[in-house]
Design a protein around this motif. Structure first.
Motif, mmCIF file in Angstrom:
data_model
loop_
_atom_site.group_PDB
_atom_site.id
_atom_site.type_symbol
_atom_site.label_atom_id
_atom_site.label_comp_id
_atom_site.label_asym_id
_atom_site.label_seq_id
_atom_site.Cartn_x
_atom_site.Cartn_y
_atom_site.Cartn_z
ATOM 1 N N ASP A 651 0.868 -1.172 0.000
ATOM 2 C CA ASP A 651 0.000 0.000 0.000
ATOM 3 C C ASP A 651 0.910 1.229 0.000
ATOM 4 O OD1 ASP A 651 -1.568 2.153 0.585
ATOM 5 O OD2 ASP A 651 -2.513 1.290 2.366
ATOM 6 N N PRO A 652 1.002 1.948 -1.122
ATOM 7 C CA PRO A 652 1.969 3.052 -1.185
ATOM 8 C C PRO A 652 1.617 4.201 -0.244
ATOM 9 C CG PRO A 652 0.622 2.980 -3.186
ATOM 10 C CD PRO A 652 0.249 1.782 -2.383
ATOM 11 N N ASP A 653 0.373 4.288 0.182
ATOM 12 C CA ASP A 653 -0.010 5.363 1.104
ATOM 13 C C ASP A 653 0.560 5.153 2.502
ATOM 14 O OD1 ASP A 653 -1.380 6.805 -0.730
ATOM 15 O OD2 ASP A 653 -3.370 6.076 -0.158
ATOM 16 N N THR A 654 0.610 3.907 2.943
ATOM 17 C CA THR A 654 1.075 3.636 4.309
ATOM 18 C C THR A 654 2.420 2.933 4.348
ATOM 19 O OG1 THR A 654 -0.030 1.499 4.299
ATOM 20 C CG2 THR A 654 -1.287 3.373 5.178
ATOM 21 N N GLY A 655 2.804 2.291 3.251
ATOM 22 C CA GLY A 655 4.031 1.498 3.250
ATOM 23 C C GLY A 655 3.854 0.091 3.783
ATOM 24 N N ILE A 656 2.624 -0.282 4.085
ATOM 25 C CA ILE A 656 2.402 -1.633 4.620
ATOM 26 C C ILE A 656 2.605 -2.678 3.523
ATOM 27 C CG2 ILE A 656 0.627 -3.219 5.484
ATOM 28 C CD1 ILE A 656 -0.470 -0.932 7.138
ATOM 29 N N CYS A 715 9.272 -5.982 17.349
ATOM 30 C CA CYS A 715 8.028 -6.411 16.707
ATOM 31 C C CYS A 715 8.015 -7.908 16.450
ATOM 32 C CB CYS A 715 7.841 -5.640 15.396
ATOM 33 S SG CYS A 715 6.247 -5.965 14.672
ATOM 34 N N ASP A 720 -1.909 -11.975 12.624
ATOM 35 C CA ASP A 720 -2.431 -11.175 11.512
ATOM 36 C C ASP A 720 -1.328 -10.507 10.694
ATOM 37 O OD1 ASP A 720 -1.674 -9.311 13.349
ATOM 38 O OD2 ASP A 720 -3.600 -8.290 13.494
ATOM 39 N N ASP A 721 -0.066 -10.767 11.032
ATOM 40 C CA ASP A 721 1.032 -10.315 10.181
ATOM 41 C C ASP A 721 1.335 -11.340 9.087
ATOM 42 O OD1 ASP A 721 1.747 -7.901 11.535
ATOM 43 O OD2 ASP A 721 2.687 -9.102 13.115
ATOM 44 N N LEU A 722 0.797 -12.529 9.246
ATOM 45 C CA LEU A 722 1.235 -13.640 8.410
ATOM 46 C C LEU A 722 0.076 -14.224 7.618
ATOM 47 C CD1 LEU A 722 3.326 -15.516 11.140
ATOM 48 C CD2 LEU A 722 4.136 -13.827 9.513
ATOM 49 N N PRO A 775 6.778 -0.505 7.463
ATOM 50 C CA PRO A 775 5.992 0.470 6.697
ATOM 51 C C PRO A 775 6.723 1.803 6.561
ATOM 52 C CG PRO A 775 4.572 -0.696 8.229
ATOM 53 C CD PRO A 775 5.976 -1.155 8.512
ATOM 54 N N ALA A 776 7.352 2.255 7.647
ATOM 55 C CA ALA A 776 8.042 3.543 7.592
ATOM 56 C C ALA A 776 9.172 3.508 6.560
ATOM 57 C CB ALA A 776 8.577 3.913 8.972
ATOM 58 N N TRP A 779 7.726 3.346 3.001
ATOM 59 C CA TRP A 779 7.196 4.663 2.620
ATOM 60 C C TRP A 779 8.346 5.608 2.287
ATOM 61 C CZ3 TRP A 779 7.571 9.559 5.029
ATOM 62 C CH2 TRP A 779 6.752 10.552 4.451
ATOM 63 N N GLN A 780 9.387 5.569 3.137
ATOM 64 C CA GLN A 780 10.557 6.431 2.899
ATOM 65 C C GLN A 780 11.197 6.093 1.560
ATOM 66 O OE1 GLN A 780 11.208 9.000 5.078
ATOM 67 N NE2 GLN A 780 12.391 9.615 3.289
ATOM 68 N N ARG B 126 -7.244 -14.614 12.962
ATOM 69 C CA ARG B 126 -5.918 -13.981 13.025
ATOM 70 C C ARG B 126 -5.981 -12.654 13.788
ATOM 71 N NH1 ARG B 126 -1.850 -16.269 10.121
ATOM 72 N NH2 ARG B 126 -2.471 -18.006 8.779
ATOM 73 N N PHE C 176 -3.679 3.613 12.507
ATOM 74 C CA PHE C 176 -2.488 2.927 12.013
ATOM 75 C C PHE C 176 -1.738 2.451 13.239
ATOM 76 C CE2 PHE C 176 1.815 2.316 10.718
ATOM 77 C CZ PHE C 176 1.721 1.816 9.432
ATOM 78 N N ALA C 180 4.811 -2.984 16.469
ATOM 79 C CA ALA C 180 5.251 -3.784 17.617
ATOM 80 C C ALA C 180 4.228 -3.737 18.741
ATOM 81 C CB ALA C 180 6.609 -3.292 18.115
ATOM 82 N N HIS C 243 10.085 3.465 14.874
ATOM 83 C CA HIS C 243 8.964 2.996 14.058
ATOM 84 C C HIS C 243 8.571 3.987 12.975
ATOM 85 C CE1 HIS C 243 8.682 -0.195 16.941
ATOM 86 N NE2 HIS C 243 8.633 0.680 17.914
ATOM 87 N N TYR C 248 6.795 10.936 8.562
ATOM 88 C CA TYR C 248 5.950 9.775 8.248
ATOM 89 C C TYR C 248 4.640 9.860 9.023
ATOM 90 C CZ TYR C 248 4.595 4.814 7.882
ATOM 91 O OH TYR C 248 3.921 3.634 7.659
ATOM 92 N N HIS C 251 2.404 12.395 7.499
ATOM 93 C CA HIS C 251 1.795 11.840 6.292
ATOM 94 C C HIS C 251 0.654 10.889 6.653
ATOM 95 C CE1 HIS C 251 1.436 9.686 2.482
ATOM 96 N NE2 HIS C 251 1.618 8.573 3.156
ATOM 97 N N LEU C 252 0.876 10.061 7.680
ATOM 98 C CA LEU C 252 -0.162 9.099 8.066
ATOM 99 C C LEU C 252 -1.416 9.790 8.599
ATOM 100 C CD1 LEU C 252 1.858 6.231 9.812
ATOM 101 C CD2 LEU C 252 0.703 6.141 7.589
ATOM 102 N N VAL C 255 -3.381 10.443 5.581
ATOM 103 C CA VAL C 255 -3.937 9.208 5.001
ATOM 104 C C VAL C 255 -5.087 8.689 5.858
ATOM 105 C CG1 VAL C 255 -3.433 6.807 4.416
ATOM 106 C CG2 VAL C 255 -1.769 8.589 3.883
#
Lengths: 792, 154, 265
Positions: A651-656, A715, A720-722, A775-776, A779-780, B126, C176, C180, C243, C248, C251-252, C255
């Motif tokens: 997701d280019p908006d959040t970097g996720i 982290c 829900d990450d997987l 994500p950071a 995004w960067q 999840r 968001f 972690a 993080h 950032y 920006h969030l 969004v």
């Protein structure tokens, strides 16, 4: 299917050990209480580097409930040795690695935040902790060398005076001249700087120990969270000098995960068992998670520069690598081996690379020790090789799958330029199966569909190889190991025919109690429920080397096979005697001894009982009893290999980064229990995804404080990450052990990171992104890339 | 010190304890029910999840005194008569555990989840596992086990 | 944990009396923040006054054009409440996303706002929904209540009784999560109601929850995601850590605001 067949080799038998765990009846170290036990709390250094001017414990000693306070002075006065590194690496100039002392409790200097300063023992943990706050330590804070990139500079703070420029060793492997020649004739050279991020293992059960001393017998007992209790006993007796080996019993009961971090011999358990004799009472210590973050050995942490030489057809000609590997403040039990012999030797990957030269500087920093963590050196090697291959594909315009096919090793055995002799494999079979499973051909359509939804889609391949089953004792000995890496087994048949198998392997989640029992039950033709696997107690089990490096199947089970062969041979002798036949005429199948060509037959249980009644055994020919032991020393490493392919959407908006699909196709040779093997792959992939996207052990570069000291900042992969994973298997049998097994425990952690980063960089259209691709950071990267894209 | 009383796994339990005693300490140290584990100190890993008056709670983040008079269910009390609870059985059947350390908390969370949410799907499972960390399984088989148990218990 | 006295009063009056006579008391509600803080030895109260046993503080009631929620009401109860879901679905959704299920079974509304963690969710709802915070001493407007990181207008001995949330016409919360900790790294609550339009941001600011006037004005003119799409907060004053940078986070905010407006419809 018959009962025996349902429980046999290759069947997904449900685990024998599960009942106790799902009903809350496991016995982990902290679940055990000993009469009159006290509790230990460790006062730890708040500084990354400081001189200890003085320690005043007088107030603390008067605090309620305090039973004893121990400092480095007590340890030194008692003549105890320090902790050791069991592998000696030699620098390219021929000098041995430079080792600073590693005391149990700091004597005059602390070298990382969390270093052990004093142990307070009290009636309760709360009292021990309260008393520790009353200890006055006068520190002279000193500058610290924290960052890997600058710790070798002449003006950097020194961790150990023994190691100038904080350099423990400057190691090399491969052929420098041939590699230079290969680069000289290259049509193209691909270059990349790579970081392999520091990880903190985080087995869910924190480390724990209970030390005890029995005055009457002079025997010490240590319950501890260990992957290898015998090695712990050897180190504690031969090197630290806590007690003679035969007066020290080490028990590793149920252990809640290890991933390498519980191989090592640490200060805490050593101090507990040593001080138990001083106090005359058991001492229990259990790490809380914050202590685990500070004091468990960390993993990975490399900086590398790599160059790959190719000819005009995309054939690899040579690889040269320079790596700086963090060892932390002290050498941990196997730390020197990890960035050298477990890393440099795998730099050929699955590819026919004629010339390879690697240099590794092992360096000290004022951070926690770094040692083996799931994969240990091999994930670092695979990451480097697979990122280089991917980059080469992009720079040459050759499809990433195709460039791999062009360079795969196809005939075996194959001698690489970096020690390893690959014995068997079919790398293209795994790659083709993985590409099929992920629908590689359909990727372009999925990518353009994602673009319509505003998402960036990428795909990444990782064709990995690892060396497991470590390893031939002679080979590792010649490379600097202080131990042999065989394994032992003892098979004890009881008069009623049920069987105990004592193994030097240790199960802390791997399911040995089931897998090993499947082997034994199917060989002896008895029900699985009649086999008990015994491990983790030096009083019960003969010496063994423990579990790590995916070795328990290939080495541990091979030892059991050897012992079973002896059992069968002796049982046949007994059967022959009982049935008055020649031993050559006895066959043993499905639990029955039969005289060939007759209807004469004896059941397993009958022969077992006869072994113990021993009535009328011809004297001198058959000893009573049915118990055999074996030590198995492997002939070679094993080489699990395969292909993992990952597809991501960003997701280019959040970097996720979302992992849309993850396919793993592995060749582990023979598989005893596919259910357990799949579970091992799942767990490995999750840790690989953790490294690639989530996890990072970070120290503040100025103060040396651990920034990621809890789950608030480190982290951990959550559910829900997987995604769910898609697995497949190919099979080439390992020729060097009797079962043809290769090992499966580390594959996921080794293979996954480059597959993911190859996918992420593909999606973003960039050369590299540092792990973890948070994500950071993503995004960067997009912000930095955007103006360039706009300019193109 | 003061005496607190509650019902644990259907049996009365009472002890004279310090006010600062956590529920998990009461369960493990006073009652000797060591199936409930402690895996972190920031209330995130979920190894300590038990049920308090029918709801999943982190027993490391609750004082024993707060549970005065409550009904507590721990992993040991989930299947008192030796027959496995469907969630326990599903974890075994689907290999939803390896080292077993997070398992009691996972199972107690799963039982609570299935009670609250009748139509579980993979995504919901999840999300609902946010407060339970497993380092061994990659969650793949835990998710499978919970979905299967949820079907079974419908 | 250090030693403390523990009291579990049955009535608000008893709780007030206990607070008055304690040296350095702390109110224990759900304990999901306070107990971890005590475990880390970051606080050393003389007395813990557990208000979890006061039945009068645990309720959800819809009256007129507002929902009243008792201070000791658990997040799970708010998330499940038919009344809240009907009149203020954004608030129910916010409650359903606090922490994890076990935390939601213990954590309370009053505890969350009294603590005013800069990454907590409820402060954003209170501020964006023009909530009224009723205490044992007075009524405090949300705008006056949150005073900066871990600071509120609450005085010593003052206990939150309930919070009134007027019904919004439109509202949504988008969060968001910090990868972690899973706390809000940036959470944006947008609303339209009798109070006009509000945009409240949690997680991002160094001083806790705050409103974004520029976005509120833009949305007043044009209630659509596009209206906020180009409004960028200055990075100054926003948190920065491993993080993510302040840029950032800025920006969030944009969004999440965009997505919240879209979700609110």
């Amino acid at each position: 299917m018959s009962g025996a067949a349902r429980e046999g080799i290759g069947q997904p038998v449900r685990r024998k050990e599960d009942f106790r765990f799902i009903t809350g009846n496991g016995h982990y170290t902290d679940d055990i209480s000993r009469p009159r036990q006290t509790y230990a709390y460790f006062l730890r250094s708040p500084h990354a580097h400081a001189r200890i001017r003085s320690i005043d414990t007088s107030e603390a000693e008067k605090a309620p409930g305090v039973a004893g306070i121990f400092t480095g002075r007590h340890v030194a006065d008692d003549g105890l040795g320090g902790l050791i590194c069991g592998w000696t690496v030699t620098s390219k100039d021929g000098t041995p690695m430079k080792v600073g002392p590693h005391p149990i409790l700091a004597l005059d200097t602390v070298r990382y935040v969390g270093d052990h300063v004093a142990m307070v023992v009290a009636e309760t943990l709360a009292e021990a902790r309260a008393a520790a706050e009353l200890i006055e330590v006068d520190y002279e804070a000193l500058p610290a060398a924290v960052s890997l990139g600058s710790c070798q500079k002449p003006d950097a703070a020194q961790v150990h005076p023994e190691a100038p420029r904080n350099t423990c060793f400057e190691w090399e492997l491969g052929n420098k001249a041939e590699t230079e020649a290969a680069f000289a004739k290259a049509a193209r050279v691909v270059k990349l700087d790579l970081t392999n991020n520091r990880l903190i293992p985080n087995a869910m059960e924190p480390r724990a120990a209970i030390g005890e001393y029995d005055k009457g017998s002079g025997i010490y007992t240590l319950h501890t969270t260990s992957q290898n209790p015998h090695v712990a006993r050897l180190v504690l007796s031969a090197f630290v000098g806590v007690a003679p080996e035969h007066k020290l019993r080490v028990i590793a009961p149920d252990v809640g995960g290890g991933f390498g971090s519980k191989i090592f011999i640490y200060a805490e358990e050593t101090a507990c068992v040593w001080a138990a004799a001083k106090l005359g009472r058991p001492i229990k210590w259990t790490a809380d998670r914050s202590e685990a973050f500070l004091s468990d050995a960390h993993g990975r942490d490399h900086l590398s520069h790599a160059e790959l030489a190719l000819d005009a057809d995309g054939k690899f000609l040579g690889l040269r690598v320079k790596t700086i590997a963090n060892l932390g403040a002290y050498l941990s039990t196997f730390s020197a081996a990890v960035p050298t012999y477990l890393y440099g030797t795998l730099l050929s990957g699955q590819y026919d690379i004629p010339a390879i030269y690697v240099e590794v500087d092992g360096v000290y920093t004022h951070t926690a020790p770094v040692d083996a963590y799931r994969g240990a050196g091999r994930p670092e090697a695979t990451y480097l090789v697979e990122r280089m291959v991917e980059t080469a594909a992009r720079e040459t315009g050759i499809d990433p799958a195709d460039i791999r096919r062009r360079n795969f090793i196809r005939s075996f055995p194959h001698q690489t330029p970096v020690i390893m002799n690959y014995d068997a494999g079919d790398y293209q079979a795994s790659l083709d199966a993985a590409l099929e499973a992920i629908d590689y051909k359909g990727f372009a359509a999925r990518k353009s569909d994602a673009a319509k939804r505003g998402k960036l889609r990428g795909i990444g391949i990782s064709s990995y190889i690892e060396a497991c089953g470590i390893a031939p004792s002679a080979a590792v000995g010649s490379l600097g190991a202080g131990v042999g890496l065989w394994e032992s087994a003892e098979v004890r048949v009881n008069p009623t025919g049920n069987v105990e198998v004592l193994t030097g392997s240790h199960s802390h989640g791997q399911g040995h109690e089931t897998t090993f029992a499947q082997l034994v039950a199917s060989r002896l033709g008895i029900p699985l429920s009649n086999v008990e696997i015994v491990h983790g107690d030096t009083d019960k089990v003969q010496f063994g080397m423990g579990t790590y490096g995916s070795r328990s199947g290939a080495v541990g089970m091979s030892a059991i096979v050897k012992a079973l062969e002896k059992i069968e041979a002796k049982a046949k002798k007994i059967a022959a005697h009982l049935m008055e036949a020649a031993v050559e005429d006895i066959t043993f199948e499905n639990g029955a001894f039969t005289v060939q060509g007759t209807d004469k037959s004896l059941a397993w249980a009958e022969v077992s009982l006869a072994a113990y009644t021993a009535h009328g055994f011809p004297s001198g020919e058959i000893e009573p009893g049915l118990k055999e032991g074996a030590f198995y020393d492997p002939a070679n490493f094993t080489f699990p290999a395969g292909a993992h392919v990952c597809e991501v959407e960003i997701d280019p908006d959040t970097g996720i980064v979302e992992i849309v699909k993850f396919v793993a196709v592995d060749d582990f040779g023979t598989i005893i229990n596919p259910m357990i093997v799949e579970g091992q792959v799942h767990g490995g992939i999750a840790q690989g995804i953790g490294q690639a996207l989530l996890e990072h052990g970070v120290y503040d570069p100025a103060s040396g404080q651990l920034v990621t000291g809890s789950y608030m900042d480190y982290c951990m992969p959550r559910a829900d990450d997987l995604p769910s994973f898609t697995l497949g298997f190919t099979k080439t049998v390992c020729p060097s052990n009797p079962l043809g097994m290769k090992g499966c425990g580390e594959a996921g952690a080794i293979a996954a990171p480059p597959a993911i980063i190859n996918a992420v960089t593909d999606a973003l259209g960039i050369r590299d992104i540092e792990m973890p691709a948070t994500p950071a950071r993503v995004w960067q990267a997009l912000q930095s890339a955007a103006p360039r894209a706009a300019a193109e | 010190m003061s005496v607190i009383s509650m019902t644990v796994n259907g049996k009365p339990a009472s002890a004279d304890i310090e006010a600062r005693t956590l529920l998990v300490q009461f369960i493990r140290e006073q009652l000797g029910l060591t199936g409930t584990h402690v895996g972190c100190d920031t209330s995130q890993c979920g190894a300590c999840v038990v049920h308090v008056d029918g709801r999943a709670v982190k027993s490391c983040t609750m004082l024993a005194a707060q549970a005065e008079g409550a009904e507590i269910l721990t992993i040991e009390g989930l299947a008192p008569n030796g027959e496995l609870h469907p969630v326990q059985a599903a974890f075994r059947e689907h290999h939803g555990l390896q080292c077993g350390f997070c398992t009691p908390g996972m199972i107690m969370t799963a039982v609570d989840m299935i009670r609250r949410i009748p139509d579980l799907d993979e995504e919901t499972v999840r999300e609902e596992l946010e407060g339970n960390i497993c380092r061994c399984t990659g969650y793949h088989n835990i998710v499978k086990a919970i979905l299967a148990a949820s079907q079974e218990m419908r | 944990m250090y030693q403390f006295n523990y009291e579990r009063p049955k009535t608000l009056a008893d709780a007030e009396a206990l607070l008055a006579k304690s040296d350095d008391p702390k109110i224990l509600a759900g304990g999901q923040t306070l107990i971890p803080t005590l475990k880390q030895r970051l606080a050393m109260p003389s007395d813990l006054i557990d208000i979890g046993g006061i039945k009068d503080l645990d309720f959800i009631r819809a009256e007129g054009d507002a929902v009243m929620i008792g201070a000791a009401t658990r997040h799970a109860k708010v998330a499940q409440s038919a009344e809240v879901k009907k009149h203020n679905p954004a608030l129910a959704a916010l409650a359903a996303g606090i922490g994890d299920p076990a935390v939601r079974h213990m954590g309370t509304l009053g505890g969350s706002i009294a603590n005013n963690d800069p990454a907590a969710d409820y402060p954003a709802a209170c501020l964006a929904l023009d909530a009224k915070i009723h205490t044992t001493k007075r009524l405090i407007e949300a705008d006056e209540f949150f005073k900066g990181m871990f600071e509120t207008a609450l005085q010593d001995g003052e206990i939150i009784k309930e919070v009134t949330f007027p019904h919004p016409e439109k509202a949504a919360y988008m969060k968001f999560r910090n990868p972690a900790s899973r706390y809000a790294m940036v959470g944006v609550f947008v609303s339209k109601g009798p109070w006009g339009i509000r945009v409240a941001v949690t997680g991002a600011g160094q001083n806790g929850v705050f409103r974004v006037k520029e976005m509120e004005e833009a949305l007043a003119k044009n209630w659509s995601p596009d209206a906020v799409a180009n409004i960028k907060l200055p990075a100054k004053g926003l948190n920065a850590d491993l993080h993510g940078s302040a840029e950032y986070r800025a920006h969030l905010v944009t969004v999440m605001a965009k997505r919240a407006v879209a979700a609110a419809g």
